[in-house]
Scaffold this motif. Sequence first.
Motif, PDB file in Angstrom:
ATOM      1  N   GLU A 100       0.866  -1.190   0.000  1.00  0.00           N
ATOM      2  CA  GLU A 100       0.000   0.000   0.000  1.00  0.00           C
ATOM      3  C   GLU A 100       0.894   1.229   0.000  1.00  0.00           C
ATOM      4  N   ASP A 101       0.710   2.095  -0.996  1.00  0.00           N
ATOM      5  CA  ASP A 101       1.612   3.250  -1.106  1.00  0.00           C
ATOM      6  C   ASP A 101       1.199   4.425  -0.230  1.00  0.00           C
TER       7      ASP A 101
ATOM      8  N   ASP B 104      -2.912  -3.492  -2.590  1.00  0.00           N
ATOM      9  CA  ASP B 104      -3.568  -2.319  -3.174  1.00  0.00           C
ATOM     10  C   ASP B 104      -3.389  -2.407  -4.694  1.00  0.00           C
TER      11      ASP B 104
ATOM     12  N   MET C  96      -3.715   0.578  -7.078  1.00  0.00           N
ATOM     13  CA  MET C  96      -3.087   1.778  -7.633  1.00  0.00           C
ATOM     14  C   MET C  96      -1.776   2.013  -6.897  1.00  0.00           C
TER      15      MET C  96
ATOM     16  N   LYS D  97     -12.177  -0.133  -0.161  1.00  0.00           N
ATOM     17  CA  LYS D  97     -11.866   1.016   0.701  1.00  0.00           C
ATOM     18  C   LYS D  97     -13.018   2.018   0.633  1.00  0.00           C
TER      19      LYS D  97
END
Length: 227
Positions: free
Chosen positions: A9-10, A53, A55, A104
């Motif tokens: 997850e960024d 995630d 993206m 999310k």
Amino acid sequence: MKEQIMIVEDEPDINSLLLKILESAGYEAVPAFSGTEAALLLEKKMPDLILLDLMLPGLSGEELLHKLRDAMHWDGPILILSAKTALKDKVTLLENGADDYITKPFEPEEVIARIQAALRRSGKPKDAAAPLSYKSLILYPDLRKVLANGRELSLTAHEYELLYLFLQTPEKVYSRERLYELVWKGGYYGENNTVNVHVSNIRKKLKTAGLTEEYIVTVYGIGFKLQ
Ligand code: CA
């Protein structure tokens, strides 16, 4: 030994939130902030489950999923975590090897419930899980076996998952939608009668096993609970 879960997850806030949720549920969390960083970490050590995630900078979640399944032939559980909610995206991801899909924003309890379910399905428990008992019912998670008054019930996979959920949280009221999400890996509930049919089958089986009182009660207008 704790089960290890990689978080890919960024977004730093979401990554650290997930880390807290996982650690407080007793897992060891390994954070990665891009698909590329995750790929490097995965070359060294595979976790027990990956929260992914979509993206991401560099290697996207879809690309990492493809790499894990098709290039590395890894068959451990991969749960997608994304704000992309189109049904078509979900179906494509599930077809491409994702085990589940969490939309999310998420609730901590949902993340944990889905992780537990995915780890159970992957069938590699690290510790012998303690049996759960409620009145005349005993469930053995490692054996996927439920005894009612000492008699083993013959259950379908979904009936078992429903009972497992109820026995983990007696007295908790679940809506039909929630049960569907947790046991049937999400998807659209709609006017679907699936949950009712399964609960009714479990009730019949409990009765046949000799339990006279009602264990799964209907909470009018809401859903069901174990009582
Ligand atoms: Ca992202």
